[in-house]
Design a protein around this motif. Sequence first.
Motif, PDB file in Angstrom:
ATOM      1  N   GLN A   1      64.742  27.496  25.440  1.00 38.78           N
ATOM      2  CA  GLN A   1      64.820  28.132  26.752  1.00 38.78           C
ATOM      3  C   GLN A   1      63.492  28.710  27.206  1.00 38.78           C
ATOM      4  N   VAL A   2      62.566  28.864  26.277  1.00 40.08           N
ATOM      5  CA  VAL A   2      61.276  29.497  26.594  1.00 40.08           C
ATOM      6  C   VAL A   2      60.142  28.574  26.147  1.00 40.08           C
ATOM      7  N   PRO A   3      59.674  27.684  27.010  1.00 44.22           N
ATOM      8  CA  PRO A   3      58.576  26.776  26.644  1.00 44.22           C
ATOM      9  C   PRO A   3      57.328  27.550  26.240  1.00 44.22           C
ATOM     10  N   GLY A   4      56.672  27.072  25.195  1.00 40.26           N
ATOM     11  CA  GLY A   4      55.439  27.706  24.744  1.00 40.26           C
ATOM     12  C   GLY A   4      55.641  28.839  23.763  1.00 40.26           C
ATOM     13  N   LEU A   5      56.898  29.166  23.454  1.00 33.87           N
ATOM     14  CA  LEU A   5      57.182  30.301  22.576  1.00 33.87           C
ATOM     15  C   LEU A   5      56.629  30.108  21.164  1.00 33.87           C
ATOM     16  N   VAL A   6      56.406  28.853  20.771  1.00 30.73           N
ATOM     17  CA  VAL A   6      55.966  28.564  19.410  1.00 30.73           C
ATOM     18  C   VAL A   6      54.686  29.316  19.063  1.00 30.73           C
ATOM     19  N   ASN A   7      53.794  29.515  20.036  1.00 32.28           N
ATOM     20  CA  ASN A   7      52.537  30.232  19.758  1.00 32.28           C
ATOM     21  C   ASN A   7      52.803  31.658  19.322  1.00 32.28           C
ATOM     22  N   GLN A   8      53.700  32.340  20.022  1.00 32.65           N
ATOM     23  CA  GLN A   8      54.004  33.720  19.675  1.00 32.65           C
ATOM     24  C   GLN A   8      54.778  33.811  18.350  1.00 32.65           C
ATOM     25  N   GLN A   9      55.607  32.818  18.073  1.00 29.91           N
ATOM     26  CA  GLN A   9      56.344  32.820  16.804  1.00 29.91           C
ATOM     27  C   GLN A   9      55.393  32.662  15.625  1.00 29.91           C
ATOM     28  N   ILE A  10      54.405  31.788  15.778  1.00 30.47           N
ATOM     29  CA  ILE A  10      53.416  31.623  14.711  1.00 30.47           C
ATOM     30  C   ILE A  10      52.561  32.886  14.580  1.00 30.47           C
ATOM     31  N   ASN A  11      52.154  33.460  15.705  1.00 32.69           N
ATOM     32  CA  ASN A  11      51.345  34.684  15.644  1.00 32.69           C
ATOM     33  C   ASN A  11      52.118  35.833  15.010  1.00 32.69           C
ATOM     34  N   TYR A  12      53.412  35.915  15.294  1.00 29.58           N
ATOM     35  CA  TYR A  12      54.252  36.958  14.691  1.00 29.58           C
ATOM     36  C   TYR A  12      54.248  36.819  13.176  1.00 29.58           C
ATOM     37  N   ALA A  13      54.463  35.596  12.683  1.00 31.65           N
ATOM     38  CA  ALA A  13      54.457  35.384  11.236  1.00 31.65           C
ATOM     39  C   ALA A  13      53.080  35.673  10.648  1.00 31.65           C
ATOM     40  N   GLY A  14      52.028  35.300  11.376  1.00 34.63           N
ATOM     41  CA  GLY A  14      50.674  35.554  10.887  1.00 34.63           C
ATOM     42  C   GLY A  14      50.355  37.036  10.793  1.00 34.63           C
ATOM     43  N   ILE A  15      50.836  37.815  11.752  1.00 29.04           N
ATOM     44  CA  ILE A  15      50.602  39.260  11.711  1.00 29.04           C
ATOM     45  C   ILE A  15      51.371  39.894  10.555  1.00 29.04           C
ATOM     46  N   LEU A  16      52.597  39.455  10.345  1.00 25.44           N
ATOM     47  CA  LEU A  16      53.368  39.969   9.196  1.00 25.44           C
ATOM     48  C   LEU A  16      52.618  39.673   7.892  1.00 25.44           C
ATOM     49  N   MET A  17      52.077  38.479   7.788  1.00 28.01           N
ATOM     50  CA  MET A  17      51.297  38.117   6.604  1.00 28.01           C
ATOM     51  C   MET A  17      50.077  39.033   6.483  1.00 28.01           C
ATOM     52  N   GLY A  18      49.363  39.242   7.594  1.00 29.56           N
ATOM     53  CA  GLY A  18      48.175  40.086   7.558  1.00 29.56           C
ATOM     54  C   GLY A  18      48.462  41.515   7.170  1.00 29.56           C
ATOM     55  N   LEU A  19      49.675  41.983   7.480  1.00 31.47           N
ATOM     56  CA  LEU A  19      50.079  43.341   7.126  1.00 31.47           C
ATOM     57  C   LEU A  19      50.603  43.435   5.694  1.00 31.47           C
ATOM     58  N   GLY A  20      50.628  42.299   4.993  1.00 28.59           N
ATOM     59  CA  GLY A  20      51.115  42.303   3.616  1.00 28.59           C
ATOM     60  C   GLY A  20      52.621  42.203   3.499  1.00 28.59           C
ATOM     61  N   ARG A  21      53.298  41.837   4.588  1.00 29.10           N
ATOM     62  CA  ARG A  21      54.755  41.676   4.554  1.00 29.10           C
ATOM     63  C   ARG A  21      55.051  40.192   4.357  1.00 29.10           C
ATOM     64  N   PHE A  22      54.805  39.733   3.140  1.00 28.44           N
ATOM     65  CA  PHE A  22      54.775  38.291   2.891  1.00 28.44           C
ATOM     66  C   PHE A  22      56.147  37.637   2.957  1.00 28.44           C
ATOM     67  N   GLU A  23      57.166  38.279   2.446  1.00 23.71           N
ATOM     68  CA  GLU A  23      58.500  37.688   2.530  1.00 23.71           C
ATOM     69  C   GLU A  23      58.964  37.588   3.977  1.00 23.71           C
TER      70      GLU A  23
END
Length: 518
Positions: free
Chosen positions: A353-375
């Motif tokens: 329903q939201v074209p282009g959302l994949v960029n924000q989904q990847i960035n969200y996971a990347g930020i969690l990783m950067g914060l040390g929230r690996f799981e």
Amino acid sequence: MNKFVRIIGFLGLLFWFSIGAGEAQEAGEQEQNGQDQEQTNPDAPQTAETTDFVEAYAAGKFDLAARLAQQGIDGGDLPRDRRGRAYLAVGKAHVLANRFDHAREALDQALALLDAPAEAHYERFKLAYMDRDWVTAARDLKALAEQRPDLARPVHLSAVQAIQYGALGMGEDALVFDLLIALRNARYSGAPNDARPDRLYRDLVQMLGERGRLFEAEALIDLIHDVDLMAGMMVDRRFAPLWRVLDTKFGTSASSLTIRELEFINRTRQNNRSSLGMVRQHMKDLRRHGLPQQAAQLGGAVMNSVESGAIGQVGGSDLLWVANELAYALLDMEEVDAAISLLGQLAGLDPKQVPGLVNQQINYAGILMGLGRFESALNAAPLAEMGAVSRYGQFFIRQIAVCSYEALGEHEKALAALGPLQDQPLINPRATQIALLCLDRTDEGADQLVRRLENERTREDALLALLKPDLSFVQEPFFLVLQDRFDALRKNPKVISARDKVGRDLSLSLRPIYWAAF
């Protein structure tokens, strides 16, 4: 900061349509003594259909114009220029009817006959662009810019760049150079209004420098404001003839570049306040200049002004990127929970329903990783695969898996995720680089960086990564570990040798606007 965290739809746009209320006046309808009496005005214009194809064409009656024009062509007695206009009319009708082969033949005839062929160039340019005939499109756009700059200026920047790189890919370097010169002379500034032709003119600066036309190249520098492009010119040896000028203008102070860009975006936004693309760029520039609070205020004002639930509407992609920049501004301000909440709400939307959302989904996971929230990062990254994710995006997802599994001590899973990144390292060079850093594979990381420096397509990004960044605001241990490992690559003899062949070292400490921008 709670007001910055609400995800509430797309800016409502009000369209006002002015519909003429008056009806066409008939010839003297009057009511006299209770009787309707019809009157005739002998001077009223006649409605007989024109027999002049030029008049029909000017009136937008293209089918009629084509029929009349074909009659004139078949008659064989049209003067040369008028015959050219007849072929133009026929070609236009063929274009509108999707008869492209016939259109091409007619437009070729028109171009051979017309005294002022700009309009025929315009029609053939559009046809060539649709047909991905980059060489013909480049020739016609060049002619259009030279003959009718007013028709060339509204051409979308994305179309110009597609033509530029398409023609370059076919070995038409001289044609592309001539095209960019014509666009410069036509004062092309990008279209639509929020487009930025910085990269277009950066490429022309390079071409001018290679041809020894340094005064022209220097003059074009004033049209380029993008910080990364300017920094890239200052370290890329392809721009070595201009290094003296660039060093004199900007020295080694990153703020000289960021202030210049901020001043430019402030000026350009004066006439385009509603452009979400410009809002996003303004936020990036503020963050790059060390002003995340102002970036957050700007993004927060946009997010608080939109209607609920409309991110999936037209223009929603731009709004997603404003929200993305807002999250990074919040991170810069150490408002971690607010940033995670904002991107988490975005990532939870339906990508169908939201074209282009994949960029924000990847960035969200990347930020969690950067914060040390690996799981949490491992759980979030697959959300992006539910949408239309490219191979480039898939490699970021794999990179997140490599780094997160390795940090959790699951080395075998990390190696399994690494496989495709190693097999095709230049599909997403940055993702491959980060994955190798996470595994602390120094030699392979150096080899990957050398490959990036040797490849013209990836060289600029690699040279920018080699600039030692300003990390004074970075606190996250994971990010700092990666920076330390990449710093070791900067000192690797193989990397230094490869860099010196294609660029130079420069003490220009830019603040990274995205995490792990290696």
